[in-house]
Design an enzyme around this catalytic site. Structure first.
Site, PDB file in Angstrom:
ATOM      1  N   ARG A  14      -1.558  15.252  -3.831  1.00 39.70           N
ATOM      2  CA  ARG A  14      -1.477  13.588  -3.914  1.00 39.70           C
ATOM      3  C   ARG A  14      -2.121  13.395  -2.417  1.00 39.70           C
ATOM      4  O   ARG A  14      -2.350  14.202  -1.628  1.00 39.70           O
ATOM      5  CB  ARG A  14      -0.072  13.236  -3.739  1.00 39.70           C
ATOM      6  CG  ARG A  14       0.412  13.208  -5.275  1.00 39.70           C
ATOM      7  CD  ARG A  14       1.940  12.962  -5.108  1.00 39.70           C
ATOM      8  NE  ARG A  14       2.324  11.714  -4.535  1.00 39.70           N
ATOM      9  CZ  ARG A  14       3.402  11.348  -3.936  1.00 39.70           C
ATOM     10  NH1 ARG A  14       4.274  12.440  -3.810  1.00 39.70           N
ATOM     11  NH2 ARG A  14       3.695  10.216  -3.205  1.00 39.70           N
ATOM     12  N   SER A  68      -1.045  11.203   0.158  1.00 41.01           N
ATOM     13  CA  SER A  68      -0.119  10.734   0.937  1.00 41.01           C
ATOM     14  C   SER A  68      -0.119  11.907   2.227  1.00 41.01           C
ATOM     15  O   SER A  68      -0.375  13.324   2.144  1.00 41.01           O
ATOM     16  CB  SER A  68       1.504  10.659   0.559  1.00 41.01           C
ATOM     17  OG  SER A  68       1.884  11.994   0.497  1.00 41.01           O
ATOM     18  N   LYS A  91      11.046  18.498  -6.415  1.00 43.91           N
ATOM     19  CA  LYS A  91      11.931  17.655  -7.124  1.00 43.91           C
ATOM     20  C   LYS A  91      11.458  16.427  -7.917  1.00 43.91           C
ATOM     21  O   LYS A  91      11.995  15.858  -8.730  1.00 43.91           O
ATOM     22  CB  LYS A  91      12.737  17.023  -5.777  1.00 43.91           C
ATOM     23  CG  LYS A  91      11.938  15.988  -4.878  1.00 43.91           C
ATOM     24  CD  LYS A  91      12.699  15.609  -3.799  1.00 43.91           C
ATOM     25  CE  LYS A  91      11.933  14.725  -2.871  1.00 43.91           C
ATOM     26  NZ  LYS A  91      11.567  13.287  -3.642  1.00 43.91           N
ATOM     27  N   ASP A  92       9.968  16.563  -7.995  1.00 45.03           N
ATOM     28  CA  ASP A  92       9.231  15.249  -8.546  1.00 45.03           C
ATOM     29  C   ASP A  92       8.898  15.747 -10.099  1.00 45.03           C
ATOM     30  O   ASP A  92       8.538  15.080 -11.142  1.00 45.03           O
ATOM     31  CB  ASP A  92       7.869  14.973  -7.937  1.00 45.03           C
ATOM     32  CG  ASP A  92       8.075  14.238  -6.667  1.00 45.03           C
ATOM     33  OD1 ASP A  92       9.402  13.542  -6.409  1.00 45.03           O
ATOM     34  OD2 ASP A  92       7.220  14.311  -5.740  1.00 45.03           O
ATOM     35  N   THR A 114      16.875   3.020   1.082  1.00 41.51           N
ATOM     36  CA  THR A 114      16.636   4.277   0.205  1.00 41.51           C
ATOM     37  C   THR A 114      16.121   3.841  -1.111  1.00 41.51           C
ATOM     38  O   THR A 114      16.326   2.789  -1.734  1.00 41.51           O
ATOM     39  CB  THR A 114      17.678   5.115   0.007  1.00 41.51           C
ATOM     40  OG1 THR A 114      17.658   6.421  -0.746  1.00 41.51           O
ATOM     41  CG2 THR A 114      18.975   4.398  -0.736  1.00 41.51           C
ATOM     42  N   SER A 148      16.103   6.007  -3.707  1.00 38.55           N
ATOM     43  CA  SER A 148      16.837   6.733  -4.526  1.00 38.55           C
ATOM     44  C   SER A 148      18.054   6.517  -5.195  1.00 38.55           C
ATOM     45  O   SER A 148      18.913   6.366  -4.154  1.00 38.55           O
ATOM     46  CB  SER A 148      17.118   8.218  -3.836  1.00 38.55           C
ATOM     47  OG  SER A 148      17.973   8.913  -4.282  1.00 38.55           O
ATOM     48  N   ARG A 169      20.120   8.247  -6.375  1.00 34.40           N
ATOM     49  CA  ARG A 169      21.202   9.404  -6.177  1.00 34.40           C
ATOM     50  C   ARG A 169      21.747   9.078  -4.517  1.00 34.40           C
ATOM     51  O   ARG A 169      23.011   9.333  -4.490  1.00 34.40           O
ATOM     52  CB  ARG A 169      20.534  10.797  -6.119  1.00 34.40           C
ATOM     53  CG  ARG A 169      21.230  11.806  -5.295  1.00 34.40           C
ATOM     54  CD  ARG A 169      20.392  13.104  -5.262  1.00 34.40           C
ATOM     55  NE  ARG A 169      19.309  12.756  -4.413  1.00 34.40           N
ATOM     56  CZ  ARG A 169      19.345  12.995  -3.218  1.00 34.40           C
ATOM     57  NH1 ARG A 169      20.362  13.146  -2.538  1.00 34.40           N
ATOM     58  NH2 ARG A 169      18.074  12.679  -2.440  1.00 34.40           N
ATOM     59  N   ARG A 170      20.832   8.743  -3.585  1.00 34.70           N
ATOM     60  CA  ARG A 170      21.384   8.534  -2.221  1.00 34.70           C
ATOM     61  C   ARG A 170      21.721   7.193  -2.341  1.00 34.70           C
ATOM     62  O   ARG A 170      23.266   7.167  -1.440  1.00 34.70           O
ATOM     63  CB  ARG A 170      19.959   8.381  -1.240  1.00 34.70           C
ATOM     64  CG  ARG A 170      19.509   9.926  -1.331  1.00 34.70           C
ATOM     65  CD  ARG A 170      18.140   9.749  -0.301  1.00 34.70           C
ATOM     66  NE  ARG A 170      17.318  11.036  -0.044  1.00 34.70           N
ATOM     67  CZ  ARG A 170      15.990  10.973   0.064  1.00 34.70           C
ATOM     68  NH1 ARG A 170      15.260  10.018  -0.120  1.00 34.70           N
ATOM     69  NH2 ARG A 170      15.585  12.138   0.333  1.00 34.70           N
ATOM     70  N   ARG A 205      10.667   1.330  -0.978  1.00 39.02           N
ATOM     71  CA  ARG A 205       9.367   2.157  -1.383  1.00 39.02           C
ATOM     72  C   ARG A 205       8.677   2.436  -0.125  1.00 39.02           C
ATOM     73  O   ARG A 205       8.664   1.766   0.782  1.00 39.02           O
ATOM     74  CB  ARG A 205       8.845   1.499  -2.640  1.00 39.02           C
ATOM     75  CG  ARG A 205       9.201   1.738  -3.878  1.00 39.02           C
ATOM     76  CD  ARG A 205       9.403   3.058  -4.343  1.00 39.02           C
ATOM     77  NE  ARG A 205       8.355   3.774  -4.319  1.00 39.02           N
ATOM     78  CZ  ARG A 205       7.116   3.761  -5.121  1.00 39.02           C
ATOM     79  NH1 ARG A 205       7.226   3.149  -6.254  1.00 39.02           N
ATOM     80  NH2 ARG A 205       5.988   4.582  -5.001  1.00 39.02           N
ATOM     81  N   GLY A 206       7.861   3.393  -0.429  1.00 39.96           N
ATOM     82  CA  GLY A 206       6.636   3.671   0.679  1.00 39.96           C
ATOM     83  C   GLY A 206       6.819   5.103   1.473  1.00 39.96           C
ATOM     84  O   GLY A 206       7.701   5.732   0.980  1.00 39.96           O
ATOM     85  N   ASN A 207       5.844   5.165   2.066  1.00 38.31           N
ATOM     86  CA  ASN A 207       5.818   6.636   2.718  1.00 38.31           C
ATOM     87  C   ASN A 207       6.552   6.626   3.893  1.00 38.31           C
ATOM     88  O   ASN A 207       7.377   5.837   4.375  1.00 38.31           O
ATOM     89  CB  ASN A 207       4.226   7.071   3.097  1.00 38.31           C
ATOM     90  CG  ASN A 207       3.501   5.907   4.069  1.00 38.31           C
ATOM     91  OD1 ASN A 207       4.350   5.207   4.956  1.00 38.31           O
ATOM     92  ND2 ASN A 207       2.287   5.761   4.015  1.00 38.31           N
ATOM     93  N   VAL A 208       6.477   8.079   4.525  1.00 34.50           N
ATOM     94  CA  VAL A 208       7.600   8.090   5.785  1.00 34.50           C
ATOM     95  C   VAL A 208       7.193   7.234   6.709  1.00 34.50           C
ATOM     96  O   VAL A 208       8.232   6.416   7.251  1.00 34.50           O
ATOM     97  CB  VAL A 208       7.428   9.479   6.186  1.00 34.50           C
ATOM     98  CG1 VAL A 208       8.525   9.654   7.500  1.00 34.50           C
ATOM     99  CG2 VAL A 208       7.879  10.684   5.104  1.00 34.50           C
TER     100      VAL A 208
END
Length: 310
Positions: A11, A13, A81-82, A125, A127, A129-130, A147-150
């Site tokens: 990817r 990113s 995890k993806d 977040t 997620s 789950r989080r 959403r989005g990158n770090v």
């Protein structure tokens, strides 16, 4: 005659490029083969919708696998995890390198820990789950979807739009940004996603020479741990965006290496959860995951996964 560089699909990113770069360096170091990165855009990268709205499972994976099937790349690297839990046709999981720290972390304003942020603080977040586990803590924070990158996520905190965001410690570490963490969550309070912190290296199953070459990157303890976690996820029939947390740790005993698997299933509004654990030997990874999932389902986990916040 010099061999052509191996083509590694990744990817675009910054995190994916960093992860794939580490794998490329490891391949070259072990084998002497040059590796070039081939950037691939996935559906998850271009969509701005929440993962639960675009399907979650496979949105960061399918385009890489398509490139592999088409012969455009020789192997690919994913955040494990993806990965969907189903086995893809014609593709093999050639290596699971040593896992980085699988825990979740908080990046918050003013260097604060979660419990130091007052009730009503805005925590971001993407997620479920989080979100579920944050609500289960009962601290009265407002949990918001992002959403989005770090850079984008941490930017929400730096700009004051959010008081904190929850991310994976492994990702920040691979980007050289671990110093931005204000709290690392104990798995007793926040279990990570199955496979979090681990990478998956895939190639064509028929390419025996490449399978053998990549096998040198494999870490047997990490593979066993994530097998237990992902078996649990598969039996629960939960995708990577479901409110399921799991962590399997490897403990070296005097006579035997033991696996310790913990899991939680929660409803996203944080009003109910089921949390269980199991142990077994290294070669029982699949059995442990399957049996713990069955016990979670017997305790009502299926109903919890189906609930959503209005």
């Amino acid at each position: 005659m010099t061999e052509a560089p191996l083509r590694l699909g990744t990817r675009r990113s910054a995190l994916a490029m960093a992860q794939s770069g580490h794998v490329a360096e490891a391949v070259t170091s072990r084998t002497g083969r040059a590796v070039e990165l081939v950037e691939i855009t996935t559906h998850g990268d271009v969509s701005r919708e929440q993962l639960t709205q675009i399907g979650g499972t496979g949105v960061f994976v399918n385009a890489l696998r398509d490139a592999l099937h088409a012969g455009e790349v020789d192997f690919v690297v994913h955040s494990l995890k993806d990965l969907p839990t189903g086995k893809p046709e014609g593709i093999t999981l050639a290596a699971v390198p040593p896992r980085h720290d699988p825990r979740d972390v908080l990046v918050a304003r003013d260097g604060l820990a979660l419990a130091e942020l007052p009730a009503g603080s805005r925590i971001g977040t993407g997620s479920p789950r989080r979100a579920a586990q944050l609500r289960l803590l009962g601290l009265g924070h407002e949990i918001l979807p992002i959403r989005g990158n770090v850079d984008t996520r941490v930017g929400y905190v730096r700009s004051g739009k959010l008081d904190g965001v929850v991310l994976a410690r492994a990702g920040l570490g691979r980007l050289g940004r671990a110093e931005e963490v204000t709290e690392t969550f104990d798995p007793l309070h926040m279990l990570p996603a199955p496979g979090q912190g681990a990478l998956a290296v895939e190639c064509a199953a028929h390419d025996a020479a490449l399978v053998e070459l990549l096998a040198g990157l494999d870490d047997s303890d990490t593979r066993a741990a994530v097998l237990a976690e992902r078996t649990l996820l598969a039996v629960l029939e939960a995708g990577c965006s479901a409110p399921v947390g799991a962590l399997c740790e490897v403990a070296e005993g005097e006579q035997v290496t033991e696996l310790y698997l913990r899991a939680v299933v929660a409803n996203v509004d944080g009003t109910d959860s089921v949390r269980l654990s199991a142990t077994g030997t290294l070669d029982e990874a699949e059995k442990i995951g399957r049996e713990l999932a069955a016990e979670l389902l017997a305790r009502g986990a299926s109903g919890l996964m189906g609930e959503r916040v209005p």
